[in-house]
Motif scaffolding. Structure first.
Motif, short mmCIF file in Angstrom:
data_model
loop_
_atom_site.label_atom_id
_atom_site.label_comp_id
_atom_site.label_asym_id
_atom_site.label_seq_id
_atom_site.Cartn_x
_atom_site.Cartn_y
_atom_site.Cartn_z
N THR A 405 0.56 -1.13 -0.03
CA THR A 405 0.12 -0.08 -0.07
C THR A 405 0.94 1.20 -0.09
O THR A 405 0.32 2.28 -0.51
CB THR A 405 -0.94 -0.11 1.25
OG1 THR A 405 -1.53 -1.27 1.20
CG2 THR A 405 -1.96 1.15 1.06
N PHE A 406 2.08 1.35 0.60
CA PHE A 406 2.81 2.34 0.49
C PHE A 406 4.12 2.06 -0.18
O PHE A 406 4.43 1.33 -0.54
CB PHE A 406 3.32 2.70 2.15
CG PHE A 406 2.08 3.11 3.00
CD1 PHE A 406 1.53 4.35 3.00
CD2 PHE A 406 1.22 2.14 3.62
CE1 PHE A 406 0.48 4.75 3.53
CE2 PHE A 406 0.15 2.51 4.18
CZ PHE A 406 -0.29 3.83 4.45
N GLU A 407 4.71 3.24 -0.43
CA GLU A 407 6.10 3.16 -1.29
C GLU A 407 7.31 2.74 -0.54
O GLU A 407 8.20 3.64 0.04
CB GLU A 407 6.17 4.45 -2.03
CG GLU A 407 7.36 4.67 -3.03
CD GLU A 407 6.54 4.01 -4.10
OE1 GLU A 407 7.55 3.46 -4.97
OE2 GLU A 407 5.55 3.70 -4.58
N ILE A 408 7.26 1.42 -0.46
CA ILE A 408 8.54 0.88 0.29
C ILE A 408 9.10 -0.05 -0.72
O ILE A 408 8.45 -1.07 -1.18
CB ILE A 408 8.28 0.12 1.52
CG1 ILE A 408 7.50 1.14 2.58
CG2 ILE A 408 9.67 -0.46 2.16
CD1 ILE A 408 7.14 0.45 3.83
N TYR B 148 7.02 -6.41 -12.27
CA TYR B 148 6.87 -4.88 -12.29
C TYR B 148 7.79 -4.59 -11.22
O TYR B 148 7.35 -4.38 -9.93
CB TYR B 148 5.23 -4.58 -11.91
CG TYR B 148 5.20 -3.10 -11.91
CD1 TYR B 148 6.05 -2.17 -11.89
CD2 TYR B 148 3.65 -2.76 -11.85
CE1 TYR B 148 5.83 -0.69 -11.81
CE2 TYR B 148 3.55 -1.20 -11.88
CZ TYR B 148 4.69 -0.40 -11.74
OH TYR B 148 4.30 0.82 -11.55
N PRO B 149 8.93 -4.49 -11.14
CA PRO B 149 9.90 -4.23 -9.87
C PRO B 149 9.81 -3.04 -9.41
O PRO B 149 9.97 -2.57 -8.27
CB PRO B 149 11.35 -4.66 -10.66
CG PRO B 149 11.34 -4.27 -12.00
CD PRO B 149 9.89 -4.51 -12.41
N ARG B 150 9.57 -1.86 -10.24
CA ARG B 150 9.53 -0.49 -9.79
C ARG B 150 8.93 0.50 -10.72
O ARG B 150 8.84 0.27 -11.98
CB ARG B 150 10.97 -0.07 -9.53
CG ARG B 150 11.93 0.30 -10.69
CD ARG B 150 13.07 0.88 -10.52
NE ARG B 150 14.26 -0.15 -10.10
CZ ARG B 150 15.24 -0.04 -9.53
NH1 ARG B 150 15.54 1.20 -9.19
NH2 ARG B 150 16.31 -1.02 -9.47
N ALA B 151 8.31 1.61 -10.12
CA ALA B 151 7.66 2.63 -10.77
C ALA B 151 8.61 3.59 -11.14
O ALA B 151 9.78 3.76 -10.63
CB ALA B 151 6.74 3.25 -9.84
N ASP B 157 0.51 2.86 -9.32
CA ASP B 157 -0.75 2.54 -9.51
C ASP B 157 -0.28 1.21 -10.42
O ASP B 157 0.74 0.99 -11.04
CB ASP B 157 -1.51 3.43 -10.36
CG ASP B 157 -2.10 4.23 -9.65
OD1 ASP B 157 -2.25 4.13 -8.26
OD2 ASP B 157 -2.57 5.36 -10.19
N PRO B 158 -1.12 0.21 -10.56
CA PRO B 158 -1.01 -0.76 -11.26
C PRO B 158 -0.76 -0.35 -12.85
O PRO B 158 -1.45 0.54 -13.33
CB PRO B 158 -2.31 -1.83 -11.26
CG PRO B 158 -2.87 -1.23 -9.79
CD PRO B 158 -2.21 -0.11 -9.69
N ALA B 159 -0.06 -0.91 -13.87
CA ALA B 159 0.36 -0.62 -15.12
C ALA B 159 -0.23 -1.60 -15.98
O ALA B 159 -0.02 -2.84 -15.96
CB ALA B 159 1.87 -0.56 -15.02
N ALA B 160 -0.99 -1.18 -17.10
CA ALA B 160 -1.59 -1.98 -18.13
C ALA B 160 -0.18 -2.43 -18.92
O ALA B 160 0.68 -1.45 -19.20
CB ALA B 160 -2.35 -1.12 -19.06
N PHE B 161 -0.31 -3.38 -19.50
CA PHE B 161 0.64 -3.91 -20.47
C PHE B 161 0.11 -4.90 -21.52
O PHE B 161 -1.07 -5.36 -21.47
CB PHE B 161 1.97 -4.68 -19.68
CG PHE B 161 1.57 -5.94 -19.22
CD1 PHE B 161 1.48 -7.14 -19.94
CD2 PHE B 161 1.05 -5.98 -18.02
CE1 PHE B 161 0.94 -8.57 -19.41
CE2 PHE B 161 0.65 -7.30 -17.29
CZ PHE B 161 0.83 -8.48 -18.12
N ALA B 178 -0.13 -5.32 -14.54
CA ALA B 178 0.97 -5.69 -13.45
C ALA B 178 0.68 -4.78 -12.35
O ALA B 178 0.41 -3.35 -12.33
CB ALA B 178 2.31 -5.22 -14.29
N VAL B 179 1.00 -5.37 -11.25
CA VAL B 179 0.99 -4.66 -9.78
C VAL B 179 2.70 -4.52 -9.35
O VAL B 179 3.47 -5.56 -9.46
CB VAL B 179 0.20 -5.55 -8.85
CG1 VAL B 179 0.31 -5.10 -7.35
CG2 VAL B 179 -1.06 -5.70 -9.27
#
Lengths: 604, 200
Positions: A405-408, B148-151, B157-161, B178-179
């Motif tokens: 839920t949080f950015e960790i 999906y290792p990182r934004a 948010d989840p990302a469409a692919f 992808a979450v």
């Protein structure tokens, strides 16, 4: 003599002499012996070569060592053609198809004169030692060894490939998510250490210094050369045979952690059978969305990890990814699964005289007891290293949610102040006390089986892993990141330690050990050196048995009723293993002793 | 093997007392409030899949459309398309169960990661990112996974692919979500027939 092969070596058949062949009376009976002689430059005998006969799909192989005269005798082969492979550091592998029964073969080996190819023959630990030299800080060195070698070897061909910076960034991030956490300081230096250590311009001359001399790769001693090693490919190429055990029936059972299966191998017939573990959990089990990725070729929902036989013959298995305990009935071939209500990541188990199952729970710092008669769990919280760590452990389930839920970012996090304790090995003392290790906390402990009171003992070495008692009630412990074997006397609370003599010292990572109670010799996993290691406490002597398959990463040892030593190759990922297949391994250290007529007869 | 838990342990051991202290403090309160008493914590939580929304569906359709415009590269080609807000990674396991991805390329049978995309400063803000793995035409089963290792920005948010597979005999497509921090081992599996089978 007749030349029968022109592949990469020369095989000759002695025309009329046929010795050492107790012929098979029926097709498929394992009574044939393949004999022969190995020579090198100038007809010098090749001593201590690994001579393997293998065939079948899945493959079964038998390996022996050549003796002081270069003779070998591979016993227990069924009639028909076999693939022969001869392997000796310093010489090119030789391979050919040979018939059994058949006349003795003569194999002329070619010296390996290419330094790069020679260096590639060396086990992972030899390369890894060059890497460890790069790390000046012993604390950082220990951290890397403990965190980065517990799924796969370090220093094998797959791990020493050059990588660009972006690849390193991704690899280290992924490894952190899979559990290989490093402090930011160590992590930042890893690419540089790799580049410096494994640059061929630096590494090859270091590793091949003295090539061509007898001292470069001395043969194993005569006591080792008596051994016979059997290997069975078990499971598919995406399998990972994490642990195995010898059942009182003589069958060998192995758990495939990546494919959720239990395997049974009948060593006498070679027959195997697999027993899937059904579950409605998602791939990855209860950790599916926790942030730690499953191996990409896995089909694991419960992740069978460790196994033991109960007094009634049933087999109990920790299901690490499923957070369950499993019971397999070998008679009905049925599974019963028991979901745990507390703790997560059940790890290694042992069973007491009353049939109660004791197991470490690595993720939540517990040991649990399961009573099959009442089907109830009793969970014991182990001491953490500090109050803050204890609080963290207590919070973990919620943190799994927070994490989503949080950015960790776990990939950015490091090992922190000592990591988590990670309860690991476990064994039961003669007095019924339950002893365990805490891998990252560098300590062992005892649980009173009646009061469940916990006592902690600091170890004078790092990373105690899978420990075992001998017949006298002394506890033997492998120091995973300290490259040693230790003996702890629960009565005196005294430790004794012996460095494992795998050269260069400190390059070995002994994952597990077991004690043969018939003579109290200690067998140790040569996890990073493709070996099994025998230690005799009576004379404090080690024997190192080189194994035939490169990248043999072992995590557990067991014995059969004849004193033969069993282990399994569970390097993860499996594709790093030579030929990409997991194997279970049996080493018979006494095969060449009196009574082995085949081997005696092998000498022409 | 201790996989996930050690990883999580590393995380929390590292962040404890750091800027995330307030979050962890909240976790402590929640942990105490969910009936832990003196006992150990309950197990980890398996989250449900991310839901499809109109925006995600439209984004995936756009990505599929972009993949369709790319010509086949020969052999077995797998392409993964995703937006600039995330760094996804493509994993393709070949018939011999060896996976090609950024840390293992090429594979023994010649599978190779041809293109990898990352959160780099030079990436065009609105550009679609396309990763690509190619194999020679080796018969057998293939598996495609997406991580999906990182934004790449502040969002998580989840990302469409979208995934498109081209083989000598077939084309396959898949849309997904992808979450972050979740690896989906199987988004697609397909078989490549041997030439003999194709001729029958």
């Amino acid at each position: 003599m007749t030349r029968i092969s022109k592949a990469c070596f020369t095989v000759f058949v002695y025309g009329a002499v046929s010795v050492g062949f107790p012929l098979a009376t029926q097709a498929g009976e394992l009574t044939g012996t393949l004999t022969g002689t190995l020579t090198g430059t100038g007809d010098q005998p090749i001593v201590g070569a690994l001579v393997t006969a293998e065939r079948g799909d899945p493959a079964r192989g038998v390996t022996v060592y050549s003796d002081a005269a270069g003779h070998f005798a591979v016993p227990g082969l069924a009639e028909g053609d076999w693939q022969l492979r001869v392997r000796r550091i310093g010489w090119r592998d030789a391979q050919a198809t040979v018939p059994v029964p058949g006349p003795p073969v003569a194999v002329a080996l070619e010296a390996e004169t290419d330094p790069a190819a020679l260096a590639a023959q060396l086990p992972a630990n030899r390369w890894f030692a060059l890497f460890l030299e790069q790390i000046e800080d012993p604390t950082q060195r220990e951290q890397f060894v403990r965190q980065c070698t517990y799924c796969h070897q370090q220093g094998n061909a797959a791990t020493r490939v050059p990588r660009e910076d972006w690849q390193w960034e991704k690899v280290l991030h992924l490894m952190a998510r899979m559990g290989g956490g490093l402090t930011p300081e160590v992590r930042a230096q890893v690419p540089g250490w790799f580049d410096a250590a494994y640059d061929p311009a630096h590494a090859v001359p270091r590793l091949t210094a003295g090539m061509g001399t007898e001292a470069f790769a001395p043969p194993p001693p005569e006591a080792v050369r008596r051994a016979v090693i059997d290997e069975w490919v078990l499971g598919g190429r995406a399998s990972m045979q994490h642990d195995l055990m010898v059942h009182p029936s003589g069958d060998v059972y192995s758990v495939d952690m990546m494919q959720d299966e239990l395997f049974r191998l009948d060593p006498e017939t070679g027959e195997t059978k697999r027993f899937p573990i059904e579950s409605d959990l998602p791939l990855g089990g209860v950790f599916a969305t926790s942030g730690s990725p499953l191996q990409p070729n896995a089909n694991a929902r419960v992740g069978p990890h460790s196994l033991q036989a109960a007094p009634d013959g049933s087999i109990w298995v920790t299901l690490a990814l499923g957070n369950r305990l499993g019971r397999f009935d070998p008679t009905t071939e049925q599974w019963t699964l028991y979901p745990m209500s507390e703790g997560f990541y059940p790890h290694t188990l042992r069973i007491d005289d009353r049939g109660r199952v004791w197991f470490t729970i690595a993720g939540s710092n517990h040991v649990a007891r399961f009573d099959p008669t009442t089907e109830t769990f009793e969970t014991i919280t182990l001491p953490a290293v500090s109050w803050s760590q204890a609080a963290l452990i207590r919070m973990l389930p919620v943190l799994f949610w927070v994490f989503q839920t949080f950015e960790i970012d776990p990939g950015e996090a490091g090992e922190g102040s000592g990591g988590m304790p990670v309860p690991y090995g476990i064994d039961i003392a003669l007095d019924g006390g339950i002893w365990f290790s805490q891998l990252n906390a560098h300590r062992i402990g005892r649980i009173d089986p009646d009061t469940l009171e916990v006592e902690i003992v600091e170890t004078p070495f790092t990373a105690p892993r899978r420990l075992r008692f001998d017949s006298q009630g002394r506890l033997w412990i492998p120091g995973f990141s300290s490259g040693l074997v230790a003996r702890f006397d629960p009565k005196t609370r005294a430790f004794e330690t012996w460095p494992i003599p795998i050269e260069p010292l400190g390059s070995e990572t002994p994952y597990a050990l077991h004690v043969d109670h018939s003579n109290d010799t200690v067998w140790i996993c040569g996890t990073n050196s493709d070996s099994l290691i025998r230690f005799d406490p009576a004379n404090e002597e080690f024997l190192v048995y080189p194994l035939p398959t490169r990248v043999t990463y072992t995590r557990e040892i067991d014995f059969d009723s004849e004193g033969r030593v069993w282990t399994s190759n569970s390097n993860a990922p499996t594709w790093q293993i030579e030929r990409g297949q997991p194997r279970v391994i049996r080493l018979d250290p006494r095969a060449g002793f009196a009574g082995d007529d085949d081997r005696v007869a092998a000498a022409p | 093997m201790i996989r996930s838990v050690a990883g999580m342990g590393s995380v929390f051991g590292s962040v404890f007392g750091s800027v995330f202290g307030s979050v962890l403090g909240l976790g402590t309160v929640l942990a105490m409030g969910v009936g832990c008493d003196d006992g150990p914590p309950a197990g980890p939580i398996v989250n449900p899949p991310a839901p499809w929304t109109h925006e995600r569906s439209a984004a995936a359709d756009t990505l599929i459309g972009q993949l369709r415009q790319l010509p086949p590269a020969g052999g077995v080609t797998v392409r993964l398309a995703f937006g600039p807000e995330s760094d996804l990674d493509l994993y393709v396991t070949g018939p011999f169960e060896e996976t090609v991805y950024y840390a293992n390329t090429p594979s023994r049978i010649g599978g190779e990661l041809v293109a990898d995309q990352r959160c780099t400063a030079s990436a065009l803000p609105q550009a679609t990112r396309i990763e690509e793995v190619r194999f020679p035409t080796v018969p057998g089963r293939y598996r495609v996974g997406v991580d999906y290792p990182r934004a790449c920005g502040e969002g998580r948010d989840p990302a469409a692919f979208a995934v498109r597979v081209d083989t000598p005999a077939d084309q396959l497509e898949h849309r997904g979500i992808a979450v972050r921090q979740v690896f989906e081992p199987i988004v697609l599996e397909f078989d490549v027939a041997s030439p003999e089978e194709d001729n029958r």
